[in-house]
Motif scaffolding. Structure first.
Motif, PDB file in Angstrom:
ATOM      1  N   VAL A  19     -22.949 -33.032   1.308  1.00 40.26           N
ATOM      2  CA  VAL A  19     -21.736 -34.074   1.778  1.00 40.26           C
ATOM      3  C   VAL A  19     -22.612 -35.356   2.180  1.00 40.26           C
ATOM      4  CG1 VAL A  19     -20.042 -34.429   3.541  1.00 40.26           C
ATOM      5  CG2 VAL A  19     -20.516 -32.017   2.703  1.00 40.26           C
ATOM      6  N   ASP A  20     -22.018 -36.525   1.541  1.00 41.17           N
ATOM      7  CA  ASP A  20     -22.558 -37.662   1.764  1.00 41.17           C
ATOM      8  C   ASP A  20     -22.197 -38.271   3.215  1.00 41.17           C
ATOM      9  OD1 ASP A  20     -23.420 -37.817  -0.551  1.00 41.17           O
ATOM     10  OD2 ASP A  20     -21.699 -38.828  -1.334  1.00 41.17           O
ATOM     11  N   VAL A  21     -23.158 -38.576   4.012  1.00 41.92           N
ATOM     12  CA  VAL A  21     -22.990 -39.143   5.170  1.00 41.92           C
ATOM     13  C   VAL A  21     -23.474 -40.713   5.302  1.00 41.92           C
ATOM     14  CG1 VAL A  21     -23.626 -39.214   7.647  1.00 41.92           C
ATOM     15  CG2 VAL A  21     -23.282 -37.013   6.365  1.00 41.92           C
ATOM     16  N   THR A  38     -16.476 -32.714  10.505  1.00 36.60           N
ATOM     17  CA  THR A  38     -15.314 -32.214  11.448  1.00 36.60           C
ATOM     18  C   THR A  38     -14.324 -32.619  10.713  1.00 36.60           C
ATOM     19  OG1 THR A  38     -15.637 -33.972  13.179  1.00 36.60           O
ATOM     20  CG2 THR A  38     -16.525 -31.843  13.722  1.00 36.60           C
ATOM     21  N   ARG A  39     -14.200 -33.320   9.617  1.00 35.17           N
ATOM     22  CA  ARG A  39     -12.930 -34.004   9.406  1.00 35.17           C
ATOM     23  C   ARG A  39     -12.156 -32.697   8.302  1.00 35.17           C
ATOM     24  NH1 ARG A  39     -13.991 -39.609   6.239  1.00 35.17           N
ATOM     25  NH2 ARG A  39     -11.768 -39.124   5.594  1.00 35.17           N
ATOM     26  N   PRO A  40     -10.937 -32.312   8.375  1.00 37.41           N
ATOM     27  CA  PRO A  40     -10.348 -31.314   7.745  1.00 37.41           C
ATOM     28  C   PRO A  40     -10.624 -31.527   6.259  1.00 37.41           C
ATOM     29  CG  PRO A  40      -8.516 -32.762   8.665  1.00 37.41           C
ATOM     30  CD  PRO A  40     -10.057 -33.190   9.197  1.00 37.41           C
ATOM     31  N   GLU A  41     -10.302 -32.677   5.628  1.00 39.71           N
ATOM     32  CA  GLU A  41     -10.726 -32.523   4.391  1.00 39.71           C
ATOM     33  C   GLU A  41     -12.080 -32.169   3.925  1.00 39.71           C
ATOM     34  OE1 GLU A  41     -10.761 -37.076   5.760  1.00 39.71           O
ATOM     35  OE2 GLU A  41      -9.698 -34.904   6.069  1.00 39.71           O
ATOM     36  N   VAL A  42     -12.925 -32.643   4.734  1.00 40.72           N
ATOM     37  CA  VAL A  42     -14.253 -32.226   4.291  1.00 40.72           C
ATOM     38  C   VAL A  42     -14.372 -30.723   4.354  1.00 40.72           C
ATOM     39  CG1 VAL A  42     -16.590 -32.441   4.759  1.00 40.72           C
ATOM     40  CG2 VAL A  42     -15.191 -34.495   4.879  1.00 40.72           C
ATOM     41  N   HIS A  43     -13.822 -30.083   5.393  1.00 41.07           N
ATOM     42  CA  HIS A  43     -13.992 -28.778   5.501  1.00 41.07           C
ATOM     43  C   HIS A  43     -13.551 -28.084   4.251  1.00 41.07           C
ATOM     44  CE1 HIS A  43     -15.978 -27.361   9.375  1.00 41.07           C
ATOM     45  NE2 HIS A  43     -15.186 -28.334   9.887  1.00 41.07           N
ATOM     46  N   ALA A  44     -12.194 -28.318   3.887  1.00 42.18           N
ATOM     47  CA  ALA A  44     -11.500 -27.939   2.786  1.00 42.18           C
ATOM     48  C   ALA A  44     -12.215 -27.926   1.580  1.00 42.18           C
ATOM     49  CB  ALA A  44     -10.088 -28.593   2.572  1.00 42.18           C
ATOM     50  N   ALA A  45     -13.035 -29.233   1.393  1.00 42.81           N
ATOM     51  CA  ALA A  45     -13.762 -29.428   0.159  1.00 42.81           C
ATOM     52  C   ALA A  45     -15.020 -28.603   0.159  1.00 42.81           C
ATOM     53  CB  ALA A  45     -14.025 -30.926   0.148  1.00 42.81           C
ATOM     54  N   SER A  53     -17.825 -24.037  -8.120  1.00 41.14           N
ATOM     55  CA  SER A  53     -19.008 -24.821  -7.894  1.00 41.14           C
ATOM     56  C   SER A  53     -18.932 -26.256  -8.776  1.00 41.14           C
ATOM     57  CB  SER A  53     -20.384 -24.030  -8.178  1.00 41.14           C
ATOM     58  OG  SER A  53     -20.290 -23.347  -9.364  1.00 41.14           O
ATOM     59  N   LEU A  54     -18.100 -26.067  -9.924  1.00 41.78           N
ATOM     60  CA  LEU A  54     -17.926 -27.209 -10.847  1.00 41.78           C
ATOM     61  C   LEU A  54     -17.517 -28.478 -10.188  1.00 41.78           C
ATOM     62  CD1 LEU A  54     -16.379 -25.518 -13.914  1.00 41.78           C
ATOM     63  CD2 LEU A  54     -18.780 -25.888 -13.627  1.00 41.78           C
ATOM     64  N   ALA A  59     -16.177 -35.747  -3.979  1.00 39.79           N
ATOM     65  CA  ALA A  59     -14.887 -36.012  -4.873  1.00 39.79           C
ATOM     66  C   ALA A  59     -13.577 -35.378  -4.337  1.00 39.79           C
ATOM     67  CB  ALA A  59     -15.128 -35.894  -6.127  1.00 39.79           C
ATOM     68  N   LEU A  60     -13.838 -34.008  -4.039  1.00 43.23           N
ATOM     69  CA  LEU A  60     -12.806 -33.198  -3.631  1.00 43.23           C
ATOM     70  C   LEU A  60     -12.255 -33.966  -2.110  1.00 43.23           C
ATOM     71  CD1 LEU A  60     -14.135 -29.644  -4.292  1.00 43.23           C
ATOM     72  CD2 LEU A  60     -11.990 -30.590  -5.131  1.00 43.23           C
ATOM     73  N   ALA A  61     -13.398 -34.224  -1.388  1.00 42.93           N
ATOM     74  CA  ALA A  61     -13.061 -34.712   0.095  1.00 42.93           C
ATOM     75  C   ALA A  61     -12.288 -36.081  -0.029  1.00 42.93           C
ATOM     76  CB  ALA A  61     -14.376 -34.826   0.802  1.00 42.93           C
ATOM     77  N   LYS A  62     -12.610 -36.769  -1.224  1.00 44.23           N
ATOM     78  CA  LYS A  62     -11.827 -37.936  -1.294  1.00 44.23           C
ATOM     79  C   LYS A  62     -10.305 -37.747  -1.925  1.00 44.23           C
ATOM     80  CE  LYS A  62     -12.239 -42.346  -3.836  1.00 44.23           C
ATOM     81  NZ  LYS A  62     -12.989 -43.249  -4.733  1.00 44.23           N
ATOM     82  N   THR A  63     -10.230 -36.960  -2.667  1.00 45.27           N
ATOM     83  CA  THR A  63      -8.964 -36.672  -3.097  1.00 45.27           C
ATOM     84  C   THR A  63      -8.009 -35.927  -2.200  1.00 45.27           C
ATOM     85  OG1 THR A  63      -9.661 -36.307  -5.443  1.00 45.27           O
ATOM     86  CG2 THR A  63      -7.616 -35.321  -4.859  1.00 45.27           C
ATOM     87  N   LEU A  64      -8.547 -35.075  -1.419  1.00 47.35           N
ATOM     88  CA  LEU A  64      -7.976 -34.544  -0.474  1.00 47.35           C
ATOM     89  C   LEU A  64      -7.394 -35.558   0.875  1.00 47.35           C
ATOM     90  CD1 LEU A  64      -9.744 -31.181   0.116  1.00 47.35           C
ATOM     91  CD2 LEU A  64      -7.621 -31.382  -0.590  1.00 47.35           C
ATOM     92  N   SER A  65      -8.336 -36.558   1.198  1.00 43.44           N
ATOM     93  CA  SER A  65      -7.836 -37.622   2.102  1.00 43.44           C
ATOM     94  C   SER A  65      -6.750 -38.271   1.368  1.00 43.44           C
ATOM     95  CB  SER A  65      -9.189 -38.465   2.378  1.00 43.44           C
ATOM     96  OG  SER A  65      -8.752 -39.407   3.177  1.00 43.44           O
ATOM     97  N   LEU A  66      -6.595 -38.675   0.067  1.00 45.69           N
ATOM     98  CA  LEU A  66      -5.675 -39.364  -0.262  1.00 45.69           C
ATOM     99  C   LEU A  66      -4.315 -38.566  -0.313  1.00 45.69           C
ATOM    100  CD1 LEU A  66      -7.152 -41.062  -3.499  1.00 45.69           C
ATOM    101  CD2 LEU A  66      -6.799 -42.130  -1.278  1.00 45.69           C
ATOM    102  N   GLN A  67      -4.263 -37.181  -0.356  1.00 45.31           N
ATOM    103  CA  GLN A  67      -3.243 -36.477  -0.208  1.00 45.31           C
ATOM    104  C   GLN A  67      -2.665 -36.324   1.242  1.00 45.31           C
ATOM    105  OE1 GLN A  67      -4.167 -32.793  -2.242  1.00 45.31           O
ATOM    106  NE2 GLN A  67      -4.561 -33.660  -4.025  1.00 45.31           N
TER     107      GLN A  67
END
Length: 203
Positions: A19-21, A38-45, A53-54, A59-67
């Motif tokens: 995870v990028d910080v 502790t951001r929910p989208e990062v947990h989900a990602a 694993s692909l 990228a997942l966290a960014k997409t989830l944040s937009l949703q």
């Protein structure tokens, strides 16, 4: 891919689960890491990436944040589509498990598959019920206080029984005070009686 968009060697070799910080020199790194993780989208990602694993976790966290932003702005199309897709998946699980139960030779194996099939069926029903509540929220009827006779006070506790005993008692006290010199209070001072001067001195 152009040179501008080409990732650096460090970025290309970076593991997809890292995870990028991003933080400046003046920021406390521990606080920055805690805020990101502790951001929910990062947990989900991170969870999604563990199962698939692909995907790149950032990228997942960014997409989830937009949703999440879409839902916060009132756009419920994706959650509704997700629930309907999950309902279809659960329905498929129910039918697959039910068919496998029919092919089992032992009673215990058949019972196990049927139990799992009924769980999938129940989850499918619950998912569709949730979707229905989102599309058509239930109407709640609330009782309103009658204010036609002016301001009224509503008490949440159990109201004390209304009686007129105290009022009647006060009225009786007033009547007794006014008639025949009677009093309810036995400690009250009685009216003075005049002394017969003829019997005042006895020799």
């Amino acid at each position: 891919m152009t040179a501008k968009n080409k990732p650096t060697t460090k970025q290309a070799n970076k593991p997809k689960h890292v995870v990028d910080v991003v933080c400046s020199k003046d920021d406390n790194r521990a606080d920055a890491v805690a805020q990101i993780l502790t951001r929910p989208e990062v947990h989900a990602a991170v969870t999604i990436q563990q199962w698939e694993s692909l995907h790149d976790v950032n990228a997942l966290a960014k997409t989830l944040s937009l949703q999440i932003d879409d839902v916060n702005n009132g756009n419920m199309k994706r959650p509704e589509a997700m629930l309907l897709a999950q309902a279809h998946t659960l329905d498929q699980l129910f039918n697959t498990l039910a068919q496998r139960a029919h092919r089992r030779e032992t009673v215990s194996s058949c019972e196990t598959h049927l139990r799992l099939a009924f769980k999938a069926q129940n989850q499918c029903r619950t998912t569709l019920e949730t979707l229905s509540n989102i599309k058509n929220p239930p109407v709640i009827f609330a009782k309103q206080a009658n204010i036609s006779n002016g301001h009224q006070q509503v008490n949440n506790g159990t109201p004390a029984p209304v009686t007129h005993a105290k009022e009647i008692k006060n009225q009786q006290n007033e009547l007794l005070e006014q008639t025949h010199g009677e009093r309810l209070d036995t400690r009250a001072t009685s009216e003075a009686i005049g002394i017969d001067t003829k019997l005042a001195t006895v020799e």
